[in-house]
Design a protein around this motif. Sequence first.
Motif, PDB file in Angstrom:
ATOM      1  N   ARG A  98       0.767  -1.421   0.036  1.00  0.00           N
ATOM      2  CA  ARG A  98      -0.316   0.386   0.187  1.00  0.00           C
ATOM      3  C   ARG A  98       0.910   1.852  -0.185  1.00  0.00           C
ATOM      4  N   VAL A  99       0.278   2.107  -0.650  1.00  0.00           N
ATOM      5  CA  VAL A  99       1.166   3.428  -0.945  1.00  0.00           C
ATOM      6  C   VAL A  99       0.716   4.557  -0.081  1.00  0.00           C
ATOM      7  N   VAL A 100       0.048   5.801   0.797  1.00  0.00           N
ATOM      8  CA  VAL A 100      -0.347   6.746  -0.129  1.00  0.00           C
ATOM      9  C   VAL A 100      -0.136   7.989  -0.894  1.00  0.00           C
ATOM     10  N   ALA A 101      -0.182   8.576  -1.338  1.00  0.00           N
ATOM     11  CA  ALA A 101      -0.669   9.822  -2.417  1.00  0.00           C
ATOM     12  C   ALA A 101      -1.408  10.681  -1.980  1.00  0.00           C
ATOM     13  N   ASP A 102      -0.971  12.188  -2.814  1.00  0.00           N
ATOM     14  CA  ASP A 102      -1.378  13.280  -2.687  1.00  0.00           C
ATOM     15  C   ASP A 102      -2.862  12.513  -4.007  1.00  0.00           C
ATOM     16  N   VAL A 103      -3.993  13.375  -4.377  1.00  0.00           N
ATOM     17  CA  VAL A 103      -4.711  12.988  -5.407  1.00  0.00           C
ATOM     18  C   VAL A 103      -3.840  13.205  -6.299  1.00  0.00           C
ATOM     19  N   GLU A 104      -3.228  14.098  -6.033  1.00  0.00           N
ATOM     20  CA  GLU A 104      -2.887  15.079  -7.879  1.00  0.00           C
ATOM     21  C   GLU A 104      -1.925  13.833  -8.350  1.00  0.00           C
ATOM     22  N   GLU A 105      -1.284  12.707  -7.437  1.00  0.00           N
ATOM     23  CA  GLU A 105      -0.772  11.647  -8.161  1.00  0.00           C
ATOM     24  C   GLU A 105      -0.533  10.547  -8.005  1.00  0.00           C
ATOM     25  N   ILE A 106      -2.424  10.354  -8.445  1.00  0.00           N
ATOM     26  CA  ILE A 106      -3.083   9.033  -9.129  1.00  0.00           C
ATOM     27  C   ILE A 106      -3.669   9.465 -10.459  1.00  0.00           C
ATOM     28  N   MET A 107      -4.225   9.205 -11.280  1.00  0.00           N
ATOM     29  CA  MET A 107      -4.975   8.718 -12.914  1.00  0.00           C
ATOM     30  C   MET A 107      -5.773   7.970 -12.638  1.00  0.00           C
ATOM     31  N   PRO A 108      -6.391   7.780 -13.292  1.00  0.00           N
ATOM     32  CA  PRO A 108      -7.368   6.090 -13.786  1.00  0.00           C
ATOM     33  C   PRO A 108      -7.120   5.942 -14.551  1.00  0.00           C
ATOM     34  N   VAL A 109      -6.851   4.226 -14.050  1.00  0.00           N
ATOM     35  CA  VAL A 109      -6.417   3.555 -15.735  1.00  0.00           C
ATOM     36  C   VAL A 109      -7.217   3.844 -16.943  1.00  0.00           C
ATOM     37  N   PRO A 110      -7.508   3.630 -17.837  1.00  0.00           N
ATOM     38  CA  PRO A 110      -8.193   3.573 -18.925  1.00  0.00           C
ATOM     39  C   PRO A 110      -9.209   2.200 -19.089  1.00  0.00           C
ATOM     40  N   ASP A 111     -10.387   1.866 -19.297  1.00  0.00           N
ATOM     41  CA  ASP A 111     -11.050   1.119 -19.885  1.00  0.00           C
ATOM     42  C   ASP A 111     -10.228   0.039 -20.611  1.00  0.00           C
ATOM     43  N   GLY A 112     -10.103  -1.089 -20.427  1.00  0.00           N
ATOM     44  CA  GLY A 112      -9.381  -2.213 -21.450  1.00  0.00           C
ATOM     45  C   GLY A 112      -7.351  -2.596 -21.571  1.00  0.00           C
ATOM     46  N   LEU A 113      -7.489  -1.628 -20.542  1.00  0.00           N
ATOM     47  CA  LEU A 113      -5.491  -1.143 -20.202  1.00  0.00           C
ATOM     48  C   LEU A 113      -5.448  -2.468 -18.990  1.00  0.00           C
ATOM     49  N   ALA A 114      -4.749  -3.346 -18.923  1.00  0.00           N
ATOM     50  CA  ALA A 114      -4.655  -4.847 -18.072  1.00  0.00           C
ATOM     51  C   ALA A 114      -3.747  -3.260 -17.180  1.00  0.00           C
ATOM     52  N   ILE A 115      -4.068  -4.597 -15.692  1.00  0.00           N
ATOM     53  CA  ILE A 115      -3.061  -3.742 -14.614  1.00  0.00           C
ATOM     54  C   ILE A 115      -1.516  -3.251 -14.843  1.00  0.00           C
ATOM     55  N   GLU A 116      -1.146  -4.726 -15.136  1.00  0.00           N
ATOM     56  CA  GLU A 116       0.188  -4.798 -15.059  1.00  0.00           C
ATOM     57  C   GLU A 116       0.416  -3.708 -16.990  1.00  0.00           C
ATOM     58  N   ALA A 117       0.196  -3.234 -17.579  1.00  0.00           N
ATOM     59  CA  ALA A 117       0.700  -2.673 -18.987  1.00  0.00           C
ATOM     60  C   ALA A 117       0.852  -1.019 -18.074  1.00  0.00           C
ATOM     61  N   ALA A 118      -0.588  -0.241 -17.452  1.00  0.00           N
ATOM     62  CA  ALA A 118      -0.046   0.842 -16.680  1.00  0.00           C
ATOM     63  C   ALA A 118       0.320   0.871 -16.027  1.00  0.00           C
ATOM     64  N   ALA A 119       1.379  -0.268 -15.487  1.00  0.00           N
ATOM     65  CA  ALA A 119       1.866   0.070 -14.200  1.00  0.00           C
ATOM     66  C   ALA A 119       3.349   0.445 -14.995  1.00  0.00           C
ATOM     67  N   ALA A 120       4.017  -0.391 -16.104  1.00  0.00           N
ATOM     68  CA  ALA A 120       5.283  -0.366 -17.034  1.00  0.00           C
ATOM     69  C   ALA A 120       4.986   0.892 -17.690  1.00  0.00           C
ATOM     70  N   LEU A 121       4.082   1.313 -17.514  1.00  0.00           N
ATOM     71  CA  LEU A 121       4.405   3.280 -17.845  1.00  0.00           C
ATOM     72  C   LEU A 121       4.895   4.536 -17.596  1.00  0.00           C
ATOM     73  N   VAL A 122       4.643   4.048 -15.739  1.00  0.00           N
ATOM     74  CA  VAL A 122       4.223   4.896 -14.837  1.00  0.00           C
ATOM     75  C   VAL A 122       5.270   5.629 -15.489  1.00  0.00           C
ATOM     76  N   HIS A 123       6.549   5.101 -15.239  1.00  0.00           N
ATOM     77  CA  HIS A 123       7.537   6.490 -15.340  1.00  0.00           C
ATOM     78  C   HIS A 123       8.328   6.205 -17.188  1.00  0.00           C
ATOM     79  N   ASP A 124       8.704   4.642 -17.580  1.00  0.00           N
ATOM     80  CA  ASP A 124       8.377   4.851 -18.870  1.00  0.00           C
ATOM     81  C   ASP A 124       8.178   5.327 -20.304  1.00  0.00           C
ATOM     82  N   GLY A 125       6.624   5.258 -19.812  1.00  0.00           N
ATOM     83  CA  GLY A 125       6.633   5.968 -20.894  1.00  0.00           C
ATOM     84  C   GLY A 125       5.802   7.404 -20.837  1.00  0.00           C
ATOM     85  N   VAL A 126       5.988   8.346 -19.381  1.00  0.00           N
ATOM     86  CA  VAL A 126       6.920   9.478 -19.930  1.00  0.00           C
ATOM     87  C   VAL A 126       8.054  10.358 -19.950  1.00  0.00           C
ATOM     88  N   THR A 127       8.815   8.841 -19.890  1.00  0.00           N
ATOM     89  CA  THR A 127      10.149   9.325 -20.141  1.00  0.00           C
ATOM     90  C   THR A 127      10.749   9.122 -21.589  1.00  0.00           C
TER      91      THR A 127
END
Length: 326
Positions: A98-127
């Motif tokens: 579990r992590v605590v975060a400001d609400v500005e630090e979260i973003m909904p995962v789009p419908d149809g996108l696997a949770i693992e794929a979303a996690a894989a983009l947290v840094h590398d997608g931005v980079t």
Amino acid sequence: MRAIQVAAFGGPEVLTLAELPDPVPGTGQVVVGLAAADVILLDTLLRGGWGQDYFPRTLPYVPGGGGAGTVVQTGDGVDPAWIGRQVVVRTSTGYTERVVADVEEIMPVPDGLAIEAAAALVHDGVTALSLDRLGTPQKGEWVLVSAAAGGAGSLLVQLAVDAGARVVAAASSDAKLALARELGAEVAVDYTRPTWIDRVRETTGNGAALVYDGAGGPLGTVAFDAVADGGRFVTYGTADGFAAPDPEAAARRGIRVLTPLLDGPPDQQTVRELLGLALERAAQGRLRPAIGATYPLEQAADAHRALAARATVGKSLLLVGGQSTS
């Protein structure tokens, strides 16, 4: 909750499993139960004590920088409708249940996108999207992507192909080169061979108009020789330190050298914009994070060892309560 903790800087063995108190959200915050934690090369460097001037860590600390999961609790001032929603979270820790975060630090995962794929983009997608904006690959031009099977490199291959560029991918094993071809690279070269730059220049004619250096250090410095006169060299690799191309040679040949890491991290607004775009493209099928290895939380040290040995093909994740596919 279970979490990985670093009590002393050192090798992968300092990553130990600990029981820590569950986080409590403050005003404007949420608690996210992580399903998958992002693992990046920077985590391994910080664990060893590198970069304290830029990324200070007070011991003991929980490594990582976020992932994806489900909102399980909200603090004062946060809409309780967030509870139960799948989100990505980019914060100062990640190897934990579990992590605590400001609400500005979260973003909904789009419908149809696997949770693992979303996690894989947290840094590398931005980079990758940030580097794509710097490099601006053009239709028909040659682009060299080194470390092309890494988390960011594999995305850069796809972004360049999507722009209509012709991609040469450089990596260090047959499996990594095969992944780069699968993602759209026209040519793949093994950069452990002494003549690999010659191969790139033969393929591209006079060199690549754009080079993304994801390795850094001596390998990145050598990659500068693959840039065509008047081209762009974007270096972001740090595995062996920063690349050090000759500034006089760059000026003489009209090559723009771009070093985004030295400019510091992007601001939160830019991060949200780029992460949202990465998630959107992934949900549309236009960007696919290549997840090559997953580990249960307690095997975080194995994930770090594989990254240090450059044995990982694609992206690494920690699956909280999951099973290893490394």
